[in-house]
Write an enzyme that holds these catalytic residues in place. Sequence first.
Site, PDB file in Angstrom:
ATOM      1  N   LYS A   1      37.858  37.390  34.774  1.00 55.86           N
ATOM      2  CA  LYS A   1      37.546  36.720  36.131  1.00 55.86           C
ATOM      3  C   LYS A   1      37.488  35.232  35.729  1.00 55.86           C
ATOM      4  CE  LYS A   1      34.623  40.355  38.123  1.00 55.86           C
ATOM      5  NZ  LYS A   1      34.457  41.034  36.919  1.00 55.86           N
ATOM      6  N   ARG A   2      38.593  34.636  35.015  1.00 55.42           N
ATOM      7  CA  ARG A   2      38.930  33.484  34.884  1.00 55.42           C
ATOM      8  C   ARG A   2      39.241  32.657  36.258  1.00 55.42           C
ATOM      9  NH1 ARG A   2      35.892  34.014  31.140  1.00 55.42           N
ATOM     10  NH2 ARG A   2      36.587  34.077  28.754  1.00 55.42           N
TER      11      ARG A   2
END
Length: 297
Positions: free
Chosen positions: A106-107
Amino acid sequence: MTNSTDDGHGIVPFGDRLAETIDRYGHLCIGIDPHTYLLEQWGLPVSAVGAHAFGLRVVEALKGRVGIVKPQVAFYERFGSIGYKVLEEVFEAARDAGLIVIADVKRGDVGTTLEAYSEAWLTPGMPLEADAMTLNPYQGFDTLAHPLQLAETHGKGLFILAATSNPESASIQTARRIRGSMNGRTVAGGIAGRAAKWNREHAAGRSAGSIGVVLGATLDFEFLGIDLDDLAGAPTTPVLAPGFGHQGASFSDVRGIFGQVADATIVTSARSVLAAGPDGLEHEIEAQVDALREAYA
């Protein structure tokens, strides 16, 4: 995972590999989430050593039963450098087992920072190389230009958060856009629409695109402004769907929830499987594979 088709340069696009895997093993994806309580239930230390043993045991149980695995990186990152080291070994074991590995990271950032994140997870030969990664687009879809290009170059995949189930997200995800090509659409709908548009522009002539979206299975997609038929259009935009099992959605409802895009939906399950413990893992995986196969029949 490979198949007989490529992009003309010897690289098999992620969308093709994913479709082949779903055809062979079904839609189930198992998360590797070594929560503290699960490590304790399994009789493992709450440490990188415990998370390592946990991850390898899950991979062993999946081999030949399921085709996709999704390690939640945060549960390894919390142990520092040794946590990342053992995660690399879990990834390696998963690759050796023939699994598609989706790094749940989830960058989301801007500029060179996001470039570095995407290079870490999508570049062949890097210690943390995965087949796909999750991305947070809420600093703007256009910030994803580098990971989108990197994924295309290396035959990797992306799953972009469009609609998440945490209650506080609704006010952001249902906000209406007032400018740009997605004018009038909700933010969540615009993100999903941009992913589908990318696939149409970059995977024309293929049955499946390599850029997917994350859609929580417990959500009202009409309320959120997400057009499932648009995602189902050729090439299909794959969906990574959390929310089954522990979070409340049922396998039996998968076609009703995802409509025309159900055939390109990856159904994720983690805690409901992992709670079976190391001795009950294979049995629970097989039970969920059978239940999901029946739901798709």
